[in-house]
Design a protein around this motif. Sequence first.
Motif, PDB file in Angstrom:
ATOM      1  N   GLN A   6       0.821  -1.203   0.000  1.00 57.58           N
ATOM      2  CA  GLN A   6       0.000   0.000   0.000  1.00 57.58           C
ATOM      3  C   GLN A   6       0.856   1.253   0.000  1.00 57.58           C
ATOM      4  N   TYR A  51       4.025   1.714  -0.878  1.00 53.60           N
ATOM      5  CA  TYR A  51       4.845   1.906  -2.069  1.00 53.60           C
ATOM      6  C   TYR A  51       4.060   1.697  -3.346  1.00 53.60           C
ATOM      7  N   GLN A  52       2.730   1.764  -3.217  1.00 59.94           N
ATOM      8  CA  GLN A  52       1.857   1.835  -4.383  1.00 59.94           C
ATOM      9  C   GLN A  52       2.069   0.672  -5.349  1.00 59.94           C
ATOM     10  N   LEU A  53       2.028  -0.539  -4.842  1.00 61.32           N
ATOM     11  CA  LEU A  53       2.115  -1.702  -5.715  1.00 61.32           C
ATOM     12  C   LEU A  53       0.705  -2.094  -6.100  1.00 61.32           C
TER      13      LEU A  53
END
Lengths: 322, 298
Positions: A226, A228-230
Amino acid sequence: MNALQEEALNTTHQESLPDPLQLAPETNSNNQLNLVRAEKKADLTKTKNPKNFDPAQNPERVKYLQERARSIILPIVAIFILGYLWETYSSQEGVVLPGPIKTFKESWYYIAHPFFDNGSNDKGLGWQLFSSLQRVGLGYGLASIIGILMGIIIGKSSIMFKALDPIFQVLRTIPPLAWLPLSLATFGEANPSAIFVIFITAVWPILINTAVGVMRIPSDYENVAQVYQLRGFRYFFLVLLPAASPYIFTGMRISIGMAWLAIVAAEMLTGGVGIGFFIWDSWNSSRMSDIIVSVIYVGLVGLILDRIVSYTAGFFGSKAET
Amino acid sequence: MYSYTKKTYTLYKEKSITMTVTTAQLEPSSVSNAPIQMEHPEFVNITGLHKVFGTRKGLYYALENIDLKIRKGEFVSLIGHSGCGKSTLLNLVAGLTQPSQGSVLVNNREVTSPGLDRAVVFQSHSLLPWLSVLDNVKVAIDSVYPHKPSKERKEMAMSFVEMVHLGAHALKKPSELSGGMKQRVGIARAFASNPQVLLLDEPFGALDALTRGSMQDELTNIWEKNQKTVMMITHDVDEAIFLSDRIVLMSNGPRAHIAKIVNVPIPRPRTRETLLEAPEYIELRKELLHYLVKTSIH
């Protein structure tokens, strides 16, 4: 001996010993690498005995060899004892089951020529097994794809889980052969029906294990994903699949065993080319020895299938270790 | 913004196989000592924050009426006993949970979900165990710069790995590293996403005292070069005084609130030697320990 002679002796003695540090003058890492290499060489399990191997000097190696020998000899001895008991039982009056010797003699043609082909159903055991394996391959492959996909869906989505899990819990307890009449009614032909039965047998362990694996992704990794925007494919390949793969592979191992069991039974009922039908046909023709040979082959193939899946799992599974 | 110098070094050498990586040494633009007040002076603005959890036994009021303003470039530590809601507060600022009431503003924008501008270093390093050190840091880089060529992204990731002095271990998996090294990778990853706010959840809690000391030094060194806004949770009073500009003391949960905020007037740059000699240090330490002992449960 005077002092000079002693000195001479001492100096030559020192010269004859090479300085180990000079042989590898490089960095620490090189020394460490050499240590690792030396350890590997000393690995008891992998080297062959050198010519001047002295058992008294290497008790660990001897013990290891003894254990290895035991693992090979003991099963052979057990097989022989069981074979002897079987032969004794079958030599009695009125026993229909042929003993091992009679089986070997009668089924010699099938054992010696696994790949003969006289058209239609009259084929060697190799082709029969291959035909069964094809059906298993298709059914198992379908079950894997759909099982993993559905497993991920119900693992990730609480709504889907609540909606579908009760239905799955009921469906998965239905024995595979109970699906056969419905399957035959739907598909008409024997082959697709058998493949469907394999599919419906193999899908449940994969589905459920995948769902559990997905639900058990450690929340730490979820948080990382969440922050690191994966998203999307990156999340799937970087987090979800590696974290859930041990569970997925466990499901696949269970499924391959169940699928192989199911195919033999399904083929008995549907007919055609296949090891299950061959067994049933042999029963109808009272060729008991053929049945025994086929059954042994079925067991061996089942073992090989299980080993293949678990070896593949081991290959991929090593990545998921923390 | 960032200047590069190229450096080639060997990652591993075995027989005839040598792997070399050419990395870019990152030199961040020098941050002036002049106060940066171009953005909103209250960079992290927490107003009237309440957090309630619904449990089987009913509602649990974790945080009540939290008001906290953090300036840009400030290093703030959160201290309090276990269970007082420090991690909850950090998660609220990170966006991993939503407030029940009140708001969290970062640079005048409300925090509703996690984002790359608020990087988190977790207590348990949370490195993905199936990726190497380099790939773990590259995860952050790939998220921030998806359009850059792969080679450049690799170089950038390598520079951050080198920033925490793990260049020689870049290809190792987390299982092959010690606890301190893993935490350093976590810090490298957090810095790699070039965040506006850095959130540290007891980053050195799981480490032994010696490693903790060297990690604090490293963190200070890295931070003093680019002066990011930092919010850190810690149990260690000395760590808080050494690292931070202000220390926030929280009361015990449930219904935890901010009990006191103390300034750390010790001038930067700080070293352990200067710290021990500073008169404010002893006073501060006494004050903090006194508070912690007073609020302890026994």
